[in-house]
Motif scaffolding. Structure first.
Motif, mmCIF file in Angstrom:
data_model
loop_
_atom_site.group_PDB
_atom_site.id
_atom_site.type_symbol
_atom_site.label_atom_id
_atom_site.label_comp_id
_atom_site.label_asym_id
_atom_site.label_seq_id
_atom_site.Cartn_x
_atom_site.Cartn_y
_atom_site.Cartn_z
ATOM 1 N N ARG A 67 -35.371 -26.772 14.134
ATOM 2 C CA ARG A 67 -34.796 -27.042 12.818
ATOM 3 C C ARG A 67 -34.724 -28.548 12.554
ATOM 4 N N VAL A 68 -34.237 -29.290 13.535
ATOM 5 C CA VAL A 68 -34.009 -30.726 13.332
ATOM 6 C C VAL A 68 -35.325 -31.483 13.196
ATOM 7 N N LEU A 69 -36.283 -31.191 14.053
ATOM 8 C CA LEU A 69 -37.544 -31.934 14.015
ATOM 9 C C LEU A 69 -38.373 -31.600 12.779
ATOM 10 N N ALA A 70 -38.013 -30.529 12.082
ATOM 11 C CA ALA A 70 -38.710 -30.196 10.829
ATOM 12 C C ALA A 70 -38.206 -31.040 9.661
ATOM 13 N N ARG A 71 -37.136 -31.781 9.863
ATOM 14 C CA ARG A 71 -36.584 -32.598 8.789
ATOM 15 C C ARG A 71 -37.443 -33.843 8.569
ATOM 16 N N PRO A 72 -37.583 -34.275 7.306
ATOM 17 C CA PRO A 72 -38.379 -35.470 7.015
ATOM 18 C C PRO A 72 -37.832 -36.697 7.746
ATOM 19 N N GLY A 73 -38.720 -37.434 8.378
ATOM 20 C CA GLY A 73 -38.323 -38.678 9.030
ATOM 21 C C GLY A 73 -37.675 -38.524 10.389
ATOM 22 N N MET A 74 -37.481 -37.297 10.831
ATOM 23 C CA MET A 74 -36.830 -37.090 12.125
ATOM 24 C C MET A 74 -37.861 -37.214 13.249
ATOM 25 N N THR A 75 -37.438 -37.811 14.349
ATOM 26 C CA THR A 75 -38.283 -37.954 15.535
ATOM 27 C C THR A 75 -37.510 -37.469 16.751
ATOM 28 N N PRO A 76 -38.199 -37.165 17.850
ATOM 29 C CA PRO A 76 -37.487 -36.768 19.070
ATOM 30 C C PRO A 76 -36.480 -37.817 19.530
ATOM 31 N N ASP A 77 -36.826 -39.104 19.391
ATOM 32 C CA ASP A 77 -35.894 -40.158 19.812
ATOM 33 C C ASP A 77 -34.636 -40.173 18.945
ATOM 34 N N LYS A 78 -34.812 -40.009 17.624
ATOM 35 C CA LYS A 78 -33.641 -39.965 16.737
ATOM 36 C C LYS A 78 -32.783 -38.753 17.052
ATOM 37 N N PHE A 79 -33.421 -37.636 17.285
ATOM 38 C CA PHE A 79 -32.696 -36.412 17.620
ATOM 39 C C PHE A 79 -31.876 -36.620 18.890
ATOM 40 N N ALA A 80 -32.479 -37.211 19.912
ATOM 41 C CA ALA A 80 -31.774 -37.458 21.169
ATOM 42 C C ALA A 80 -30.595 -38.404 20.962
ATOM 43 N N ALA A 81 -30.787 -39.425 20.118
ATOM 44 C CA ALA A 81 -29.714 -40.388 19.866
ATOM 45 C C ALA A 81 -28.545 -39.725 19.141
ATOM 46 N N ILE A 82 -28.853 -38.847 18.206
ATOM 47 C CA ILE A 82 -27.793 -38.138 17.478
ATOM 48 C C ILE A 82 -27.026 -37.234 18.426
ATOM 49 N N LEU A 83 -27.740 -36.497 19.266
ATOM 50 C CA LEU A 83 -27.080 -35.613 20.225
ATOM 51 C C LEU A 83 -26.181 -36.400 21.168
ATOM 52 N N ALA A 84 -26.605 -37.606 21.527
ATOM 53 C CA ALA A 84 -25.820 -38.420 22.453
ATOM 54 C C ALA A 84 -24.481 -38.824 21.858
ATOM 55 N N ARG A 85 -24.410 -38.907 20.521
ATOM 56 C CA ARG A 85 -23.155 -39.282 19.860
ATOM 57 C C ARG A 85 -22.247 -38.083 19.619
ATOM 58 N N GLN A 86 -22.799 -36.876 19.765
ATOM 59 C CA GLN A 86 -22.021 -35.678 19.480
ATOM 60 C C GLN A 86 -21.550 -35.020 20.774
ATOM 61 N N MET A 87 -20.414 -34.372 20.686
ATOM 62 C CA MET A 87 -19.924 -33.605 21.825
ATOM 63 C C MET A 87 -20.915 -32.487 22.141
ATOM 64 N N PRO A 88 -21.193 -32.219 23.426
ATOM 65 C CA PRO A 88 -22.132 -31.148 23.773
ATOM 66 C C PRO A 88 -21.724 -29.819 23.155
ATOM 67 N N ASP A 89 -22.716 -29.052 22.759
ATOM 68 C CA ASP A 89 -22.468 -27.763 22.122
ATOM 69 C C ASP A 89 -21.610 -26.857 23.000
ATOM 70 N N ALA A 90 -21.858 -26.863 24.294
ATOM 71 C CA ALA A 90 -21.092 -26.003 25.203
ATOM 72 C C ALA A 90 -19.608 -26.353 25.185
ATOM 73 N N GLU A 91 -19.303 -27.646 25.092
ATOM 74 C CA GLU A 91 -17.901 -28.067 25.049
ATOM 75 C C GLU A 91 -17.261 -27.680 23.720
ATOM 76 N N LYS A 92 -18.012 -27.788 22.628
ATOM 77 C CA LYS A 92 -17.474 -27.369 21.332
ATOM 78 C C LYS A 92 -17.157 -25.881 21.350
ATOM 79 N N ARG A 93 -18.066 -25.100 21.905
ATOM 80 C CA ARG A 93 -17.830 -23.655 21.970
ATOM 81 C C ARG A 93 -16.616 -23.339 22.821
ATOM 82 N N ARG A 94 -16.428 -24.099 23.877
ATOM 83 C CA ARG A 94 -15.278 -23.863 24.754
ATOM 84 C C ARG A 94 -13.963 -24.136 24.019
ATOM 85 N N ARG A 95 -13.955 -25.141 23.166
ATOM 86 C CA ARG A 95 -12.731 -25.522 22.465
ATOM 87 C C ARG A 95 -12.452 -24.679 21.215
#
Length: 214
Positions: free
Chosen positions: A140-168
């Motif tokens: 889904r994310v890489l299909a967005r205009p202007g998105m790259t694997p590096d940008k995706f990785a950087a965004i994920l690094a700023r966000q709490m891991p999905d597993a931790e969000k689900r736990r909370r």
């Protein structure tokens, strides 16, 4: 009134879930939309952004691409930006909840991308996390205009891991099985929370202009 905090990492289907909840009768305050208004032409945050980040305002509006470049990979700059935007977004959320309470809404939704990262779960009655398998999220994310694997990785690094969000979370909605399954899960969620006791809004003793937590 029950106040739901809706969140989820990038590409997990939060915007789709928010639209579905709205169609089901639960008003939604979209934090991203609030930010767009604050940064738009003559938006309330434009003067402060211009002072903090020279050169990012063009014709009375913030150039979001230039602002992104100014804060990308720069934690100090990001904190300056958050210090400007977060109070304004929270004020908009309070106005939204006050209006919803006046209309005697049973369930109101705050769509907050960084709910847990900012401690926002303490300001809502129930937290809802939307999730999906990683490969679905990545596609889904890489299909967005202007998105790259590096940008995706950087965004994920700023966000709490999905597993931790689900736990909370109080509720977890899997959007990876398609819209029909997502819609069914959200209907069940609304039916569940409507049986619960919510908070009074605005709080007793509230005075116009008073800062209170949503």
């Amino acid at each position: 009134m029950i106040v739901l905090g809706l969140t989820g990492s990038i590409g997990m289907g939060k915007s789709t879930a928010a639209r579905m909840l709205k169609r089901m009768g639960a008003p939604v305050c979209d934090s991203d939309a609030v930010v767009h208004g604050l940064l738009g032409r003559h938006g309330a945050a434009v003067p402060a952004i211009a002072a903090a980040f020279p050169g990012v305002v063009v014709d009375g509006a913030v150039d979001r691409r230039a602002l992104g470049a100014a804060v990308f990979g720069n934690p100090a700059a990001l904190k300056r930006l958050e210090a400007i935007l977060h109070p304004a977004v929270q004020a908009a959320q309070r106005r939204f909840l006050k209006q919803a309470a006046r209309r005697r809404v049973r369930v109101a939704v705050l769509d907050i991308p960084l709910l847990f990262e900012t401690g926002g779960e303490r300001k809502v009655d129930r937290s809802v996390v939307v999730t999906a398998p990683f490969l679905v999220q990545k596609s889904r994310v890489l299909a967005r205009p202007g998105m790259t694997p590096d940008k995706f990785a950087a965004i994920l690094a700023r966000q709490m891991p999905d597993a931790e969000k689900r736990r909370r979370a109080d509720h977890v909605v899997n959007t990876g099985d398609g819209r029909r399954a997502t819609r069914r899960a959200l209907r069940k969620l609304l039916a569940d929370v409507k049986r619960r006791r919510g908070r009074q809004w605005p709080p007793r003793g509230y005075q116009p202009g008073q800062v209170v937590h949503a």
